[in-house]
Design a protein around this motif. Structure first.
Motif, PDB file in Angstrom:
ATOM      1  N   SER A   1      66.261  71.893  17.695  1.00 30.50           N
ATOM      2  CA  SER A   1      65.626  71.820  16.424  1.00 30.50           C
ATOM      3  C   SER A   1      66.044  73.160  15.888  1.00 30.50           C
ATOM      4  O   SER A   1      66.687  74.010  16.345  1.00 30.50           O
ATOM      5  N   LYS A   2      65.203  73.575  14.658  1.00 33.58           N
ATOM      6  CA  LYS A   2      65.334  74.752  14.111  1.00 33.58           C
ATOM      7  C   LYS A   2      64.632  75.993  14.730  1.00 33.58           C
ATOM      8  O   LYS A   2      64.500  77.077  14.203  1.00 33.58           O
TER       9      LYS A   2
ATOM     10  N   SER B   1      58.630  74.699  14.659  1.00 29.94           N
ATOM     11  CA  SER B   1      59.863  74.760  13.936  1.00 29.94           C
ATOM     12  C   SER B   1      59.732  74.193  12.707  1.00 29.94           C
ATOM     13  O   SER B   1      61.021  74.579  11.872  1.00 29.94           O
ATOM     14  N   ASN B   2      59.000  73.554  12.418  1.00 35.77           N
ATOM     15  CA  ASN B   2      58.824  73.119  10.723  1.00 35.77           C
ATOM     16  C   ASN B   2      57.407  72.891  10.230  1.00 35.77           C
ATOM     17  O   ASN B   2      56.422  72.804  11.238  1.00 35.77           O
ATOM     18  N   GLY B   3      57.531  72.845   8.955  1.00 36.58           N
ATOM     19  CA  GLY B   3      55.972  72.395   8.595  1.00 36.58           C
ATOM     20  C   GLY B   3      54.893  73.449   8.540  1.00 36.58           C
ATOM     21  O   GLY B   3      54.874  74.400   8.760  1.00 36.58           O
TER      22      GLY B   3
ATOM     23  N   ARG C   1      55.205  75.707  11.923  1.00 37.06           N
ATOM     24  CA  ARG C   1      55.931  76.866  11.732  1.00 37.06           C
ATOM     25  C   ARG C   1      55.171  77.956  10.696  1.00 37.06           C
ATOM     26  O   ARG C   1      55.153  79.057  11.098  1.00 37.06           O
TER      27      ARG C   1
ATOM     28  N   THR D   1      56.056  68.364   4.140  1.00 36.10           N
ATOM     29  CA  THR D   1      56.636  69.022   5.022  1.00 36.10           C
ATOM     30  C   THR D   1      58.067  68.438   5.599  1.00 36.10           C
ATOM     31  O   THR D   1      58.943  69.429   6.079  1.00 36.10           O
ATOM     32  N   ASN D   2      57.981  67.006   5.734  1.00 40.44           N
ATOM     33  CA  ASN D   2      59.387  66.784   5.979  1.00 40.44           C
ATOM     34  C   ASN D   2      59.857  65.480   5.257  1.00 40.44           C
ATOM     35  O   ASN D   2      59.015  64.995   4.427  1.00 40.44           O
ATOM     36  N   PRO D   3      60.968  64.971   5.208  1.00 43.36           N
ATOM     37  CA  PRO D   3      61.593  63.850   4.055  1.00 43.36           C
ATOM     38  C   PRO D   3      60.528  62.513   4.275  1.00 43.36           C
ATOM     39  O   PRO D   3      60.239  62.063   3.341  1.00 43.36           O
ATOM     40  N   ASP D   4      60.113  62.378   5.467  1.00 41.22           N
ATOM     41  CA  ASP D   4      59.328  61.078   5.498  1.00 41.22           C
ATOM     42  C   ASP D   4      57.663  61.263   4.816  1.00 41.22           C
ATOM     43  O   ASP D   4      57.673  60.314   4.107  1.00 41.22           O
TER      44      ASP D   4
END
Ligand SMILES: NC(=O)c1ccc[n+]([C@@H]2O[C@H](COP(=O)([O-])OP(=O)(O)OC[C@H]3O[C@@H](n4cnc5c(N)ncnc54)[C@H](OP(=O)(O)O)[C@@H]3O)[C@@H](O)[C@H]2O)c1
Length: 266
Positions: free
Chosen positions: A41-42, A15-17, A20, A192-195
């Motif tokens: 999730s997305k 779903s992300n990064g 995806r 890929t993500n805020p963290d």
């Protein structure tokens, strides 16, 4: 032999990064894709976008928490119930972090180890017999540059990624007389993500220099997988770090890594 219409690539963490991008790249190469990620999730948005873009291919999505012990079995059972056969398994879902060992509780590490190692092994174990029914099959495991180093302030993550590296290389050897290829993809910094973005900021130049987009990493990884390569290290700087890791004396290497990664834990 399975027919092409019910043959799918299965991508976890899709779903992300990077996951995806891996799912999108599989789709662009003409494959049907099953996308797996956390529920809520997305995932559905990503899957719907693929259906619109590639109307002649099939896409389906499953939301499940892969930190749960039963999740790999439920993914397998769901595929069986739907009549999906897997010829490409992409074990991408993973959880990173940094910080002093005691800065996280035991539940965090348990979940991280469950997701990064246990789920990956269980999925491979469940799906390998199915993959073997195809004329050609592939397993792409997502490791990390961390697969090559002992990393203070990132010790458990690095150890899980070393596990993925070791498992991938040994399984590849076991399967060398079969039609199944096993490849490990070892990216460095991918925003890929805020963290990850926050950790990258704290790391400074060493991390910025090795940055790549999820799309670049996915393309590189899948190219290497289809070429039958054992290890894919995308990008010039990550390769340079890998070589440095081989030649630097261990105490010097550990000093450098501790200095770099302590910045992320402040
Ligand atoms: N980013 C980097 O710099 C980097 C570098 C080297 C290696 N890697 C590795 O690359 C892989 C992907 O990293 P990423 O940065 O692309 O991650 P990401 O952007 O955070 O995406 C993680 C994906 O995994 C899914 N996921 C997370 N926890 C899950 C769970 N418990 N059960 C099922 N799905 C779960 C997420 O679903 P939701 O969207 O629902 O949360 C999402 O689809 C990981 O194995 C990571 O260790 C990353």
């Amino acid at each position: 032999m399975s027919d092409q219409n019910n043959t799918y690539s299965l991508v976890t963490g899709a779903s992300n990064g990077i996951g995806r991008a891996l799912a999108e790249n599989c789709a662009a190469r003409g494959h049907n894709v099953i996308l797996v990620a956390l529920p809520e999730s997305k995932l559905d948005d990503v899957t719907e976008a693929l259906k619109l873009q590639y109307p002649n291919q099939s896409f389906d999505a499953l939301g499940t928490n892969m930190m749960d012990r039963d999740s790999p079995q439920s993914i397998y059972d769901w595929c069986q119930a739907k009549g999906y056969s897997i010829n490409i398994l992409v074990n991408n879902a993973g959880l990173g972090n940094s910080g002093a060992f005691l800065s996280r509780d035991d539940n965090f590490y348990f979940g991280q180890m469950q997701l990064n190692m246990v789920a990956l092994v269980m999925l491979t174990h469940l799906f390998l017999p199915d993959i073997k029914t195809h004329a050609k099959g592939y397993i792409l495991n997502v490791g990390s540059m961390a697969s090559f180093f002992d990393i203070p302030y990132k010790g458990i993550y690095a150890a899980t990624k070393r596990f993925v590296y070791s498992f991938s290389r040994s399984l590849r050897k076991e399967l060398e007389d079969s039609t199944i290829g096993v490849t490990i993809l070892c990216p460095a910094a991918v925003l890929t993500n805020p963290d990850v973005i926050q950790r990258d900021k704290e790391m400074g130049k060493a991390s910025h220099a090795s940055q790549q987009s999820p799309e670049e990493v996915a393309r590189y990884g899948l190219d290497h997988m289809f070429k039958g390569k054992p290890v894919a290290i995308p990008g010039f700087m990550p390769k340079a770090y890998w070589i440095l890791g081989k030649i630097l004396p261990y105490p010097m290497k550990m000093r450098m890594l501790a200095n770099a990664f302590i910045k992320q834990s402040r």
